[in-house]
Motif scaffolding. Structure first.
Motif, PDB file in Angstrom:
ATOM      1  N   PHE A 151       0.831  -1.196   0.000  1.00  0.00           N
ATOM      2  CA  PHE A 151       0.000   0.000   0.000  1.00  0.00           C
ATOM      3  C   PHE A 151       0.874   1.258   0.000  1.00  0.00           C
ATOM      4  O   PHE A 151       1.935   1.292   0.618  1.00  0.00           O
ATOM      5  CB  PHE A 151      -0.914   0.027   1.226  1.00  0.00           C
ATOM      6  CG  PHE A 151      -2.102  -0.894   1.139  1.00  0.00           C
ATOM      7  CD1 PHE A 151      -1.956  -2.222   0.778  1.00  0.00           C
ATOM      8  CD2 PHE A 151      -3.365  -0.434   1.436  1.00  0.00           C
ATOM      9  CE1 PHE A 151      -3.040  -3.076   0.696  1.00  0.00           C
ATOM     10  CE2 PHE A 151      -4.470  -1.270   1.365  1.00  0.00           C
ATOM     11  CZ  PHE A 151      -4.301  -2.598   0.993  1.00  0.00           C
ATOM     12  N   TYR A 152       0.390   2.297  -0.673  1.00  0.00           N
ATOM     13  CA  TYR A 152       1.051   3.595  -0.652  1.00  0.00           C
ATOM     14  C   TYR A 152       0.509   4.418   0.528  1.00  0.00           C
ATOM     15  O   TYR A 152      -0.588   4.134   1.032  1.00  0.00           O
ATOM     16  CB  TYR A 152       0.825   4.328  -1.972  1.00  0.00           C
ATOM     17  CG  TYR A 152       1.579   3.701  -3.122  1.00  0.00           C
ATOM     18  CD1 TYR A 152       2.873   4.122  -3.433  1.00  0.00           C
ATOM     19  CD2 TYR A 152       1.010   2.670  -3.871  1.00  0.00           C
ATOM     20  CE1 TYR A 152       3.578   3.537  -4.475  1.00  0.00           C
ATOM     21  CE2 TYR A 152       1.716   2.072  -4.916  1.00  0.00           C
ATOM     22  CZ  TYR A 152       3.003   2.514  -5.209  1.00  0.00           C
ATOM     23  OH  TYR A 152       3.717   1.916  -6.225  1.00  0.00           O
ATOM     24  N   PRO A 153       1.274   5.418   0.988  1.00  0.00           N
ATOM     25  CA  PRO A 153       0.834   6.185   2.156  1.00  0.00           C
ATOM     26  C   PRO A 153      -0.593   6.708   2.072  1.00  0.00           C
ATOM     27  O   PRO A 153      -1.325   6.666   3.070  1.00  0.00           O
ATOM     28  CB  PRO A 153       1.857   7.321   2.221  1.00  0.00           C
ATOM     29  CG  PRO A 153       3.110   6.697   1.686  1.00  0.00           C
ATOM     30  CD  PRO A 153       2.636   5.800   0.575  1.00  0.00           C
ATOM     31  N   HIS A 154      -1.023   7.173   0.894  1.00  0.00           N
ATOM     32  CA  HIS A 154      -2.373   7.734   0.791  1.00  0.00           C
ATOM     33  C   HIS A 154      -3.457   6.675   0.955  1.00  0.00           C
ATOM     34  O   HIS A 154      -4.631   7.007   1.143  1.00  0.00           O
ATOM     35  CB  HIS A 154      -2.548   8.473  -0.544  1.00  0.00           C
ATOM     36  CG  HIS A 154      -2.678   7.575  -1.739  1.00  0.00           C
ATOM     37  ND1 HIS A 154      -1.583   7.104  -2.429  1.00  0.00           N
ATOM     38  CD2 HIS A 154      -3.767   7.046  -2.354  1.00  0.00           C
ATOM     39  CE1 HIS A 154      -1.996   6.340  -3.420  1.00  0.00           C
ATOM     40  NE2 HIS A 154      -3.319   6.283  -3.403  1.00  0.00           N
ATOM     41  N   GLN A 155      -3.061   5.412   0.875  1.00  0.00           N
ATOM     42  CA  GLN A 155      -4.010   4.318   1.051  1.00  0.00           C
ATOM     43  C   GLN A 155      -4.077   3.834   2.500  1.00  0.00           C
ATOM     44  O   GLN A 155      -4.832   2.909   2.806  1.00  0.00           O
ATOM     45  CB  GLN A 155      -3.627   3.145   0.143  1.00  0.00           C
ATOM     46  CG  GLN A 155      -3.670   3.477  -1.348  1.00  0.00           C
ATOM     47  CD  GLN A 155      -3.117   2.366  -2.204  1.00  0.00           C
ATOM     48  OE1 GLN A 155      -2.006   1.884  -1.996  1.00  0.00           O
ATOM     49  NE2 GLN A 155      -3.910   1.925  -3.180  1.00  0.00           N
ATOM     50  N   LEU A 156      -3.302   4.455   3.375  1.00  0.00           N
ATOM     51  CA  LEU A 156      -3.215   4.038   4.777  1.00  0.00           C
ATOM     52  C   LEU A 156      -3.830   5.097   5.684  1.00  0.00           C
ATOM     53  O   LEU A 156      -3.813   6.290   5.374  1.00  0.00           O
ATOM     54  CB  LEU A 156      -1.750   3.832   5.181  1.00  0.00           C
ATOM     55  CG  LEU A 156      -0.955   2.795   4.379  1.00  0.00           C
ATOM     56  CD1 LEU A 156       0.518   2.853   4.787  1.00  0.00           C
ATOM     57  CD2 LEU A 156      -1.512   1.391   4.585  1.00  0.00           C
ATOM     58  N   SER A 157      -4.362   4.654   6.802  1.00  0.00           N
ATOM     59  CA  SER A 157      -4.854   5.599   7.800  1.00  0.00           C
ATOM     60  C   SER A 157      -3.673   6.292   8.475  1.00  0.00           C
ATOM     61  O   SER A 157      -2.518   5.866   8.331  1.00  0.00           O
ATOM     62  CB  SER A 157      -5.682   4.865   8.861  1.00  0.00           C
ATOM     63  OG  SER A 157      -4.832   4.051   9.669  1.00  0.00           O
ATOM     64  N   GLY A 158      -3.966   7.351   9.230  1.00  0.00           N
ATOM     65  CA  GLY A 158      -2.895   8.049   9.936  1.00  0.00           C
ATOM     66  C   GLY A 158      -2.155   7.138  10.899  1.00  0.00           C
ATOM     67  O   GLY A 158      -0.917   7.170  10.989  1.00  0.00           O
ATOM     68  N   GLY A 159      -2.900   6.312  11.634  1.00  0.00           N
ATOM     69  CA  GLY A 159      -2.256   5.393  12.569  1.00  0.00           C
ATOM     70  C   GLY A 159      -1.381   4.382  11.858  1.00  0.00           C
ATOM     71  O   GLY A 159      -0.290   4.039  12.333  1.00  0.00           O
ATOM     72  N   GLN A 160      -1.836   3.896  10.691  1.00  0.00           N
ATOM     73  CA  GLN A 160      -1.034   2.954   9.923  1.00  0.00           C
ATOM     74  C   GLN A 160       0.228   3.614   9.379  1.00  0.00           C
ATOM     75  O   GLN A 160       1.317   3.025   9.399  1.00  0.00           O
ATOM     76  CB  GLN A 160      -1.875   2.374   8.783  1.00  0.00           C
ATOM     77  CG  GLN A 160      -2.972   1.444   9.260  1.00  0.00           C
ATOM     78  CD  GLN A 160      -3.980   1.111   8.184  1.00  0.00           C
ATOM     79  OE1 GLN A 160      -4.083   1.822   7.161  1.00  0.00           O
ATOM     80  NE2 GLN A 160      -4.735   0.042   8.374  1.00  0.00           N
ATOM     81  N   GLN A 161       0.100   4.850   8.912  1.00  0.00           N
ATOM     82  CA  GLN A 161       1.277   5.568   8.418  1.00  0.00           C
ATOM     83  C   GLN A 161       2.310   5.761   9.525  1.00  0.00           C
ATOM     84  O   GLN A 161       3.515   5.604   9.306  1.00  0.00           O
ATOM     85  CB  GLN A 161       0.863   6.926   7.844  1.00  0.00           C
ATOM     86  CG  GLN A 161       0.091   6.841   6.553  1.00  0.00           C
ATOM     87  CD  GLN A 161      -0.185   8.205   5.966  1.00  0.00           C
ATOM     88  OE1 GLN A 161       0.738   8.950   5.633  1.00  0.00           O
ATOM     89  NE2 GLN A 161      -1.459   8.560   5.839  1.00  0.00           N
ATOM     90  N   GLN A 162       1.833   6.094  10.728  1.00  0.00           N
ATOM     91  CA  GLN A 162       2.780   6.305  11.821  1.00  0.00           C
ATOM     92  C   GLN A 162       3.471   5.005  12.218  1.00  0.00           C
ATOM     93  O   GLN A 162       4.647   4.994  12.570  1.00  0.00           O
ATOM     94  CB  GLN A 162       2.074   6.935  13.025  1.00  0.00           C
ATOM     95  CG  GLN A 162       3.008   7.453  14.117  1.00  0.00           C
ATOM     96  CD  GLN A 162       3.885   8.596  13.659  1.00  0.00           C
ATOM     97  OE1 GLN A 162       4.685   8.447  12.731  1.00  0.00           O
ATOM     98  NE2 GLN A 162       3.772   9.726  14.318  1.00  0.00           N
TER      99      GLN A 162
END
Length: 273
Positions: A151-162
């Protein structure tokens, strides 16, 4: 031997003293929570430890090795900074992921760049990158993101990105993992995902410094708490001491603002802690 020793660390921006002679020492597995109001110097301290800012005075040692000494120019060479940063992983307030890379590629990036500097990289490229990918996948799995590798960052929630950012910070096996308000950019309902990941690192005895506004989390996870104000450390001690029996009017005022502390609840706080 302490894993991290900081002595007399100061930082000035022009005539403004942002850090004023900070001392701290961490053993393996310690978790230091740093609390304080905005502008107290917390983030600047982390940036100095990660060599994103050059301290004005003082010294930094990791495992007995002098990484920085303001009195010794040999410890301040620009060409050595990248190597010194390997001792510290830093997770920023914002996620700072590269949008053009997948979660897996973001985690692999630092180790991949470092591998290219190896003299035998051309001959062992496939082997090295395969090992880096395995390590990155294991870190994503540890963060509960094994199904999000592509997944690319825009496909992830904020918590997942962190959590991807945490995995990236762990990818080079730092001695100390630093967090700068890791949940401040997250909605309350998903900040728990990130805090749970940090709790698991604590259970693994990861040495950490956490700048946080999450007082309950600081009480639960930290082995020590440092309260900063105006670039100085005003109080430091065990969580039950700092939160349950603050000594200075400045800390009492801060806790009153964030958790409703008053002298009348001190005895109850001691029972809880």
């Amino acid at each position: 031997m302490a894993i991290l020793e900081v002595r007399g660390l100061s930082k000035r921006f022009g005539t403004a003293e942002v850090l004023a002679g900070i001392d701290l020492s961490l053993e393996k597995g310690d978790v230091l929570a740093i609390i304080g109001s905005s502008g107290s110097g917390k983030t600047t301290l982390l940036r100095c430890l990660n060599f994103l800012e050059k301290p004005t005075s003082g010294s930094i040692r990791v495992n007995g090795e002098v990484l920085f000494d303001a009195a010794d120019p040999a410890t301040q060479r620009e060409r050595d900074i990248r190597e010194k940063r390997l001792h510290f992983g830093l997770v920023f307030q914002s996620f700072n992921l590269f949008p053009q890379y997948t979660a897996l590629q973001n985690v692999m990036l630092a180790a991949s760049l470092r591998a290219k500097e190896a003299p035998d990289y051309r001959a062992r490229r496939a082997e090295m990158l395969s090992a880096i990918e395995r390590r990155a996948l294991a870190l994503l799995d540890e963060m509960g993101l094994s199904d999000k590798a592509a997944f690319y960052p825009h496909q992830l929630s904020g918590g997942q990105q962190q959590r991807v950012a945490i995995a990236r910070a762990l990818s080079l096996d730092p001695d100390v993992l630093c967090f700068d308000e890791p949940t401040s950019a997250l909605d309350p309902e998903i900040s728990g995902e990130v805090l749970a990941s940090i709790r698991r690192l604590h259970e693994r005895h990861m040495t950490m410094i956490i700048v946080t506004h999450e007082m309950g989390f600081a009480r639960e996870v930290s082995t020590r708490v440092m309260f900063m104000a105006d670039g100085s450390v005003l109080e430091e001690g065990a969580p039950e001491q700092v939160f349950g029996s603050p000594q200075t009017a400045r800390l009492k005022s801060f806790l009153a603002a964030v958790i409703g502390y008053t002298d009348s609840v001190e005895e109850k706080a001691r029972e809880i802690f």
